[in-house]
Structure formats: structure tokens, C-alpha cells
Design a protein around this motif. Sequence first.
Motif, mmCIF file in Angstrom:
data_model
loop_
_atom_site.group_PDB
_atom_site.id
_atom_site.type_symbol
_atom_site.label_atom_id
_atom_site.label_comp_id
_atom_site.label_asym_id
_atom_site.label_seq_id
_atom_site.Cartn_x
_atom_site.Cartn_y
_atom_site.Cartn_z
ATOM 1 N N SER A 129 4.138 -0.751 2.245
ATOM 2 C CA SER A 129 5.123 -1.120 1.267
ATOM 3 C C SER A 129 5.217 0.128 0.119
ATOM 4 C CB SER A 129 4.248 -2.447 0.464
ATOM 5 O OG SER A 129 2.902 -2.412 0.736
ATOM 6 N N PRO A 130 4.189 0.851 -0.450
ATOM 7 C CA PRO A 130 4.634 1.819 -1.530
ATOM 8 C C PRO A 130 5.735 2.738 -1.119
ATOM 9 C CG PRO A 130 2.568 1.573 -1.409
ATOM 10 C CD PRO A 130 2.749 1.036 0.142
ATOM 11 N N CYS B 181 10.171 -2.993 -8.003
ATOM 12 C CA CYS B 181 9.344 -2.341 -7.016
ATOM 13 C C CYS B 181 8.190 -3.257 -6.577
ATOM 14 C CB CYS B 181 8.701 -1.016 -7.635
ATOM 15 S SG CYS B 181 9.769 0.205 -7.662
ATOM 16 N N SER B 182 7.730 -3.813 -7.725
ATOM 17 C CA SER B 182 6.329 -4.600 -7.126
ATOM 18 C C SER B 182 6.924 -6.159 -6.965
ATOM 19 C CB SER B 182 5.584 -4.913 -8.414
ATOM 20 O OG SER B 182 6.384 -5.005 -9.760
ATOM 21 N N SER C 92 7.668 -5.851 -3.134
ATOM 22 C CA SER C 92 6.527 -5.282 -2.017
ATOM 23 C C SER C 92 5.993 -6.063 -1.157
ATOM 24 C CB SER C 92 5.883 -4.248 -2.778
ATOM 25 O OG SER C 92 5.065 -5.084 -3.743
ATOM 26 N N PHE D 5 0.149 -7.021 -2.456
ATOM 27 C CA PHE D 5 0.411 -5.861 -3.297
ATOM 28 C C PHE D 5 0.531 -6.603 -4.831
ATOM 29 C CE2 PHE D 5 3.256 -3.278 -6.039
ATOM 30 C CZ PHE D 5 2.198 -1.997 -6.072
ATOM 31 N N SER E 169 -2.653 -1.772 0.064
ATOM 32 C CA SER E 169 -1.287 -1.408 -0.294
ATOM 33 C C SER E 169 -1.338 -0.982 -1.956
ATOM 34 C CB SER E 169 -0.304 -2.633 -0.371
ATOM 35 O OG SER E 169 -0.094 -2.791 0.984
ATOM 36 N N TYR F 11 -0.521 2.830 -3.258
ATOM 37 C CA TYR F 11 0.560 2.798 -4.620
ATOM 38 C C TYR F 11 -0.228 3.538 -5.589
ATOM 39 C CZ TYR F 11 3.062 1.294 -8.382
ATOM 40 O OH TYR F 11 4.078 1.267 -9.902
ATOM 41 N N THR F 12 -1.438 3.352 -6.024
ATOM 42 C CA THR F 12 -2.049 3.755 -7.221
ATOM 43 C C THR F 12 -1.915 5.420 -7.017
ATOM 44 O OG1 THR F 12 -3.550 2.068 -7.153
ATOM 45 C CG2 THR F 12 -4.022 4.158 -8.807
ATOM 46 N N ARG G 191 1.967 6.743 -6.737
ATOM 47 C CA ARG G 191 2.857 6.645 -7.895
ATOM 48 C C ARG G 191 1.967 6.881 -9.204
ATOM 49 N NH1 ARG G 191 7.712 7.110 -6.154
ATOM 50 N NH2 ARG G 191 8.489 5.405 -5.018
ATOM 51 N N SER H 28 -0.889 4.719 3.088
ATOM 52 C CA SER H 28 0.084 3.774 3.285
ATOM 53 C C SER H 28 0.367 3.721 4.960
ATOM 54 C CB SER H 28 1.572 3.620 2.476
ATOM 55 O OG SER H 28 2.336 4.649 3.137
#
Lengths: 166, 313
Positions: free
Chosen positions: A140-141, A159-160, A163, B246, B263, B267-268, B271, B283
Motif C-alpha cells: 500500500s504505501p 493517501c490513507s 490504502s 492501514f 503496512s 508507511y512510517t 514517509r 512493503s
Amino acid sequence: MSTLTAERPTPELATRAKAPKRRLRGEAKLHPMVWVFVVAVMGFSLIPFYWLVNTSLKKGASLSQGELFPSQPTLENYLVVFQNPEFLLALRNSVIIAVVTTTVALVFASFAAYALARLKMRRKAMILTLILSVPRSRPSPSRPRCSPFGARSGCTTRCSASSSRS
Amino acid sequence: MALRTIPPSRGPAKTSGRDRAERKLAFRMTAPSLVIMALVAAVPIGYAIWLSLNQYSVRTAGLSRFVGLENYINALASREWWAAFGQTFLFAGLSVSLELVLGTAMALLLNLAFKGRAVLRTVVLLPYAIITVVSAITWQTMFQPNMGLVTNVLSALGLPGGDVVWLGEHGYAMAVIVMADVWKTTPFAALIILAGLQVISAETYEAAELDGASKWQTFVNITLPLLRPAIVLAAIFRTMDALRVFDLPFVLTRGANGTESMSMLAYTQLRENRLVGEGSALSILTFLTVMVVSVIYVRFAGGNIRDVAKEEQ
């Protein structure tokens, strides 16, 4: 969705098939218990939704007072939303995306589905596995190609939002 | 893999001209979908794999060096990855099993003929129509101490849980996350199962009734086995979505109290910590995990679907 019907009886069977169908789907029998369940399902579905509506009708201090009913209900929040040009833009974009993706997916997928379900073909299992798993397991990211740092593009929430499930 | 492509009964006459024409047609019908999937899924995944094999400078944009599998080794050696891995599977196991049980019950209910069924069908679909982020915020405010719906009602009734900081403790926080997911996606499972339910012919039930089967026997011996493909399909979709969860932990806890999902961790790192290489590796690991689970499912379901198709003919 509600129009899914079990089967279309052939004309000569139509009259005969109706009677047993009604009996079988059991109209009067389990009522008390079934109704309890209906109410439970309704409550479970509606209570968080009610809370969402309830919150949307509050403003200022009453937002943090946890009232079950807004003491001074106001539609101001809705007014603000509809006066925001960005909301209308977002609404338009969402509609375009929904229409285009649904059309494309339905057209292409129905061909593929027919072939996979009805025709003989090589490597069917592999293709089926790919189709079922790849789109739903994408990381997802890496998917939303927008920057959370660019606040101006307003896509941080998108974005969130997009996802886990689009 | 699981599906044998040629039914064994077809025997030796399998490479006739008609078969070849059929295969060609089948290929032509699936090719457009595969091309689209390659474009929208494979290309980003390929790019993410490339990103995961490099290390990127946090200070100078565009500065990077190839490090091979180092990011993966670091990720697999980290406690955070395995914690997120465990939490994600815990979440998926709890929420998917609840959703399948409730979804089956809901589907049976929606299939009954009674007054108000149309209303019920609409109401039941409402949660599914709400964006996950918004529903997560709603659940968050419902469980807020002193001002939330649930906490207030629990306190007013003198029940335990009214004075708990729900999102501040691991067990309670996980319960809220699971509840929010069950609330939102049970209708989805119910719809798939309902479609399966409506394919079961009324004659089968008539026969069972004539044989004097009880309602429970009918359910266990007819409804459940014939529903299996639909339930498995719902399980596949729900498990794969749940493993990629997420939004819910992101909004509800920001991953605090040990509720970080795979997820979210990716992400953390990607980003917020700007560790592009490590984040991409995480990921890809998430992707591989989900892939493995889905392949296991399809193997298991593939044979099942084939059996049903055979019985129909």
C-alpha cells in the motif's frame, strides 16, 4: 444488489414453483428470534452511523460534551462543506474515477471471467491465482504516488483513504 | 497449480482443432485484463522492488547506492517487523473469522422473505458506504473517555469499561480496531455469501423437507456445503484486505500500544522517517506475505470451485 434472484422459473413451472417457494422461505415460523436478530443487526449497523450524523450536527463546545442528542442541532457544517469549492472538485473527481474504473473493470473482467469459467485454457490456475492475488496484495504505501508533504495538493487524506481498500 | 486444466475424462482427443481454437479464444479474452493488471500492478511493484534494493540519502535528494538485499536483512532482523507481522495476523484472524460468521448469519437473514427486507438490506449496506478513515474517526470518538457514546453509555449503566481509555491499552485498542473493521466490512462478506445462497436451488430444500430433515440438519448438510465456495471467496478477499490494513490503526492509534500493522510500519519508514529503501523493502515483504497467503487460499479454493463446476454439468 437487491435484484439478485435465485432462479427464473420457466413459464409452465411459474405457477407451481411459487407456492412451495413461499412455504420454504419460512415466513411465520421463527419470528420472535429472527426479529431479535433483525433488530440487533440494524442496531449494530446504525448506531455508529447515528453517532456520525449526531457529531455532524454539533459545533463548538457541544462537540466535546458527548451528548446523545445534539442540544442545539445545526446544519452549519454541511453549509461549510458545500460552500467549499474544493469539495465540489473532489466530488467531481470521485465520480469520474468511479465511473471510469467501474466501466473498464466490468468490460475487461467479464471477458476474462467467461474464459476462466467456461473455456479450456492453458495455465488457468496460474492466471486465476495472479488475477485474484496480485491486485489485492499490492504494497500500500508505494501505491499513492502523492506526497504527504505537499499539503497544497490536499492528498494527505487521500493517501490513507485509498490504502486499505479502494 | 491446483486446477488441472484438462478434465481427466476428456482423454486422448485433447489436441483437436476445436480445442486449439477454444484455447486461442480464451487467451484473447484474458489477455486485455492481464495487460491492464501488468500496467497498474506489476509496474509499481517492480518499481518498489527496485527502490528496496537501494539506499537513499536522507540529506541529498536523488543520491543513492545499490545495497542489494541489505534492507531486507535489516527488516527481517528487526523486532518492529515481527511485532507488526504478529499484530497484523492477530487482527486479520480475529476480524475475518468474526466477519465470516456474522456475514453468513446476515446473508441468511437477508435471504428470508419478510416485510421490511428491502429496508434491512439498505441499512446493512450503510457501513460499507462510509469511507474507512471517516468510520475510523467515528469509532475513535465513540470510545473517547467522558465524551464518547460507548464510554458514556457504559458509565451510565454502571457497566465495566466506562472508565477505560480504550485506545490507550493494547487489548482494548485491538478490540476497537477489530470492531470497526467488522462493522464496516461484514456487509461485504454478507453480499458475497448472499449471492452464493441464492444459487442454491429450492428443489434441494424441498427434497430435504420431504426427507424430514430438521432446520439445523438442512443448514449443516445442505446450506453450508453448498455455500462453501462463496464463503471461501469472501474469506480470500477479506483476509487479503485485512493483512494490508492501514487506515484503521493509522487513525485510531497511530500504531501506539503495539497495534502497528505491516503496512503502517512500511508507511512510517517510507514517509515519516524518509527511509525509502527500508520502507520499500518492508512493503515488498508485506506484499510477499499477502501473496503467500492468497496462493494458499486459491489452491484450497481452486479445487473446491472445480468440484462445484463439475457437479453442475
